[in-house]
Every structure is written in structure tokens, then in C-alpha cells.
Design a protein around this motif. Structure first.
Motif, PDB file in Angstrom:
ATOM      1  N   GLU A   1     -35.902   9.393 -11.074  1.00  0.00           N
ATOM      2  CA  GLU A   1     -36.122   8.297 -12.021  1.00  0.00           C
ATOM      3  C   GLU A   1     -35.501   8.637 -13.365  1.00  0.00           C
ATOM      4  OE1 GLU A   1     -39.720   5.490 -13.768  1.00  0.00           O
ATOM      5  OE2 GLU A   1     -40.199   7.082 -12.339  1.00  0.00           O
ATOM      6  N   PHE A   2     -34.734   7.698 -13.878  1.00  0.00           N
ATOM      7  CA  PHE A   2     -34.035   7.902 -15.151  1.00  0.00           C
ATOM      8  C   PHE A   2     -34.448   6.822 -16.149  1.00  0.00           C
ATOM      9  CE2 PHE A   2     -31.275   9.405 -11.734  1.00  0.00           C
ATOM     10  CZ  PHE A   2     -30.931  10.673 -12.171  1.00  0.00           C
ATOM     11  N   PRO A   3     -35.022   7.205 -17.298  1.00  0.00           N
ATOM     12  CA  PRO A   3     -35.321   6.199 -18.322  1.00  0.00           C
ATOM     13  C   PRO A   3     -34.006   5.693 -18.912  1.00  0.00           C
ATOM     14  CG  PRO A   3     -36.326   8.340 -18.831  1.00  0.00           C
ATOM     15  CD  PRO A   3     -35.398   8.547 -17.688  1.00  0.00           C
ATOM     16  N   ILE A   4     -33.889   4.398 -19.051  1.00  0.00           N
ATOM     17  CA  ILE A   4     -32.658   3.813 -19.584  1.00  0.00           C
ATOM     18  C   ILE A   4     -33.022   2.800 -20.664  1.00  0.00           C
ATOM     19  CG2 ILE A   4     -30.591   2.462 -19.009  1.00  0.00           C
ATOM     20  CD1 ILE A   4     -30.267   4.354 -16.919  1.00  0.00           C
ATOM     21  N   HIS A   5     -32.412   2.935 -21.829  1.00  0.00           N
ATOM     22  CA  HIS A   5     -32.692   1.972 -22.897  1.00  0.00           C
ATOM     23  C   HIS A   5     -31.730   0.799 -22.769  1.00  0.00           C
ATOM     24  CE1 HIS A   5     -35.415   4.826 -24.636  1.00  0.00           C
ATOM     25  NE2 HIS A   5     -34.464   5.737 -24.638  1.00  0.00           N
ATOM     26  N   SER A   6     -32.157  -0.177 -22.003  1.00  0.00           N
ATOM     27  CA  SER A   6     -31.307  -1.331 -21.751  1.00  0.00           C
ATOM     28  C   SER A   6     -32.179  -2.465 -21.239  1.00  0.00           C
ATOM     29  CB  SER A   6     -30.267  -0.961 -20.693  1.00  0.00           C
ATOM     30  OG  SER A   6     -29.650  -2.122 -20.184  1.00  0.00           O
ATOM     31  N   SER A   7     -31.685  -3.675 -21.340  1.00  0.00           N
ATOM     32  CA  SER A   7     -32.438  -4.774 -20.734  1.00  0.00           C
ATOM     33  C   SER A   7     -32.169  -4.738 -19.227  1.00  0.00           C
ATOM     34  CB  SER A   7     -31.969  -6.115 -21.292  1.00  0.00           C
ATOM     35  OG  SER A   7     -30.681  -6.414 -20.819  1.00  0.00           O
ATOM     36  N   PRO A   8     -33.164  -5.100 -18.413  1.00  0.00           N
ATOM     37  CA  PRO A   8     -32.967  -5.098 -16.959  1.00  0.00           C
ATOM     38  C   PRO A   8     -31.772  -5.941 -16.523  1.00  0.00           C
ATOM     39  CG  PRO A   8     -35.288  -5.366 -17.479  1.00  0.00           C
ATOM     40  CD  PRO A   8     -34.541  -5.426 -18.785  1.00  0.00           C
ATOM     41  N   SER A   9     -31.569  -7.084 -17.186  1.00  0.00           N
ATOM     42  CA  SER A   9     -30.468  -7.959 -16.758  1.00  0.00           C
ATOM     43  C   SER A   9     -29.107  -7.322 -17.011  1.00  0.00           C
ATOM     44  CB  SER A   9     -30.556  -9.329 -17.428  1.00  0.00           C
ATOM     45  OG  SER A   9     -30.571  -9.168 -18.823  1.00  0.00           O
ATOM     46  N   LEU A  10     -28.966  -6.629 -18.152  1.00  0.00           N
ATOM     47  CA  LEU A  10     -27.708  -5.947 -18.442  1.00  0.00           C
ATOM     48  C   LEU A  10     -27.513  -4.780 -17.480  1.00  0.00           C
ATOM     49  CD1 LEU A  10     -25.184  -5.557 -20.231  1.00  0.00           C
ATOM     50  CD2 LEU A  10     -26.564  -4.054 -21.665  1.00  0.00           C
TER      51      LEU A  10
ATOM     52  N   ILE B   1     -46.768  -2.252 -19.243  1.00  0.00           N
ATOM     53  CA  ILE B   1     -47.395  -2.145 -20.563  1.00  0.00           C
ATOM     54  C   ILE B   1     -46.379  -1.844 -21.659  1.00  0.00           C
ATOM     55  CG2 ILE B   1     -49.109  -0.893 -21.928  1.00  0.00           C
ATOM     56  CD1 ILE B   1     -50.485  -0.409 -19.083  1.00  0.00           C
ATOM     57  N   THR B   2     -45.612  -0.770 -21.476  1.00  0.00           N
ATOM     58  CA  THR B   2     -44.681  -0.363 -22.539  1.00  0.00           C
ATOM     59  C   THR B   2     -43.361  -1.126 -22.500  1.00  0.00           C
ATOM     60  OG1 THR B   2     -43.664   1.340 -21.168  1.00  0.00           O
ATOM     61  CG2 THR B   2     -45.601   1.976 -22.468  1.00  0.00           C
ATOM     62  N   LYS B   3     -43.087  -1.771 -21.373  1.00  0.00           N
ATOM     63  CA  LYS B   3     -41.813  -2.473 -21.139  1.00  0.00           C
ATOM     64  C   LYS B   3     -40.631  -1.508 -21.074  1.00  0.00           C
ATOM     65  CE  LYS B   3     -43.574  -6.613 -21.035  1.00  0.00           C
ATOM     66  NZ  LYS B   3     -44.382  -6.707 -19.838  1.00  0.00           N
ATOM     67  N   ASP B   4     -40.916  -0.208 -20.931  1.00  0.00           N
ATOM     68  CA  ASP B   4     -39.838   0.771 -20.779  1.00  0.00           C
ATOM     69  C   ASP B   4     -39.100   0.513 -19.471  1.00  0.00           C
ATOM     70  OD1 ASP B   4     -40.466   1.974 -23.146  1.00  0.00           O
ATOM     71  OD2 ASP B   4     -41.575   3.632 -22.247  1.00  0.00           O
ATOM     72  N   VAL B   5     -37.797   0.639 -19.526  1.00  0.00           N
ATOM     73  CA  VAL B   5     -36.963   0.398 -18.345  1.00  0.00           C
ATOM     74  C   VAL B   5     -36.495   1.725 -17.768  1.00  0.00           C
ATOM     75  CG1 VAL B   5     -34.788  -0.622 -17.553  1.00  0.00           C
ATOM     76  CG2 VAL B   5     -36.163  -1.807 -19.284  1.00  0.00           C
ATOM     77  N   SER B   6     -36.606   1.875 -16.469  1.00  0.00           N
ATOM     78  CA  SER B   6     -35.981   3.043 -15.847  1.00  0.00           C
ATOM     79  C   SER B   6     -35.269   2.633 -14.571  1.00  0.00           C
ATOM     80  CB  SER B   6     -36.952   4.186 -15.572  1.00  0.00           C
ATOM     81  OG  SER B   6     -38.217   3.754 -15.283  1.00  0.00           O
ATOM     82  N   LEU B   7     -34.360   3.507 -14.180  1.00  0.00           N
ATOM     83  CA  LEU B   7     -33.594   3.277 -12.961  1.00  0.00           C
ATOM     84  C   LEU B   7     -34.078   4.291 -11.932  1.00  0.00           C
ATOM     85  CD1 LEU B   7     -31.276   1.577 -11.776  1.00  0.00           C
ATOM     86  CD2 LEU B   7     -29.721   3.415 -12.430  1.00  0.00           C
ATOM     87  N   MET B   8     -34.574   3.787 -10.813  1.00  0.00           N
ATOM     88  CA  MET B   8     -35.057   4.639  -9.735  1.00  0.00           C
ATOM     89  C   MET B   8     -33.946   4.726  -8.686  1.00  0.00           C
ATOM     90  SD  MET B   8     -37.825   6.280  -8.757  1.00  0.00           S
ATOM     91  CE  MET B   8     -39.343   5.522  -9.306  1.00  0.00           C
ATOM     92  N   VAL B   9     -33.492   5.944  -8.445  1.00  0.00           N
ATOM     93  CA  VAL B   9     -32.430   6.153  -7.467  1.00  0.00           C
ATOM     94  C   VAL B   9     -33.028   6.779  -6.222  1.00  0.00           C
ATOM     95  CG1 VAL B   9     -30.331   7.462  -6.958  1.00  0.00           C
ATOM     96  CG2 VAL B   9     -30.629   6.439  -9.218  1.00  0.00           C
ATOM     97  N   THR B  10     -32.749   6.197  -5.066  1.00  0.00           N
ATOM     98  CA  THR B  10     -33.164   6.777  -3.794  1.00  0.00           C
ATOM     99  C   THR B  10     -31.894   7.095  -3.019  1.00  0.00           C
ATOM    100  OG1 THR B  10     -35.115   5.347  -3.785  1.00  0.00           O
ATOM    101  CG2 THR B  10     -34.547   6.420  -1.706  1.00  0.00           C
TER     102      THR B  10
END
Length: 127
Positions: A10-19, A89-98
Motif C-alpha cells: 500500500e502506497f499513500p498518494i497525495h492525489s485525487s482518486p479521479s486523477l 474519515i481522513t479522505k487520505d488516498v492510497s494505491l493498493m498494489v496486488t
């Protein structure tokens, strides 16, 4: 042939989900960070690096949320998936790679993803 092992990162990413989705699910987005060039024809994506080329089929796609590929040359059920997770809750975005790899190549495989995601963060300007 030994079975590959499934792993998740899991990687935290500062970006909007749509972008972020544009960068993980479109050929133009993927060619910015994942491969040197990416082409697609329908569900078939061709990833090009220097002098090698690999094809992958899209197994599942959920707009704004996830994309799941299977390399055509793999002889098992392995796949790789990139899923956007937003903390309610926090609205933090992350990218989960499997992904899947051989047991003795696990460290190498994880390092490769870390490098790739680092490139992705650069492209997104979220470093």
C-alpha cells in the motif's frame, strides 16, 4: 513450476482518486511512469520497455477505483491489480498494489514496485 506467491503493498498518494485513476488505467497515463510506452486495443494492453514488450489483458476495471491485468505469457492465474483506496474519515488516498512473484524474487519485486510508484508520485507532483 512452483506457485507464485501473492503479495500486497500500500502506497499513500497525495492525489485525487479521479486523477490517479487516469494514471493507472489509461495507456497515456501508464506510459508516464509504468513503462516507456503503452498501447491498448480494447482489453489488450501492450507495455514496452527499452527493447522488450509484454502484453496484458484487462480482467477487471472499475472506473475511478481499480484495474486488474493478467500478463498473457503467464501460465498460471497470477495477475496484478492497482486499487485506489480512500480512507472514509481522513479522505487520505492510497494505491493498493496486488501482484504475484516467485518466493526468491519477493524483495526484488517489491523494490521494483517501490521504484515505479516513486516515479508515479513524481509525475503526480505528490512527492
Amino acid at each position: 513450476m512452483e506457485d507464485k506467491i501473492k503479495y500486497e503493498m500500500e502506497f499513500p498518494i497525495h492525489s485525487s482518486p479521479s486523477l490517479l485513476y487516469q494514471y493507472i488505467a489509461t495507456p497515456s497515463g501508464l506510459s508516464e511512469w509504468f513503462a516507456d510506452n503503452v498501447n491498448s486495443r480494447g482489453e489488450l494492453f501492450t507495455f514496452i520497455w527499452d527493447d522488450s514488450e509484454e502484453k496484458a489483458k484487462v480482467l477487471r476495471k472499475k472506473s475511478g477505483e481499480l484495474i486488474k491485468f493478467r500478463w498473457l505469457e503467464s501460465e498460471d492465474d497470477s495477475f496484478f491489480e492497482m486499487k485506489i483506496v480512500v480512507d472514509e474519515i481522513t479522505k487520505d488516498v492510497s494505491l493498493m498494489v496486488t501482484d504475484f512473484t516467485e518466493e526468491d524474487e519477493m524483495d526484488e519485486a517489491k523494490m521494483l514496485w517501490e521504484n515505479q510508484i516513486s516515479d508515479l508520485k513524481h509525475v503526480l507532483g505528490s512527492v
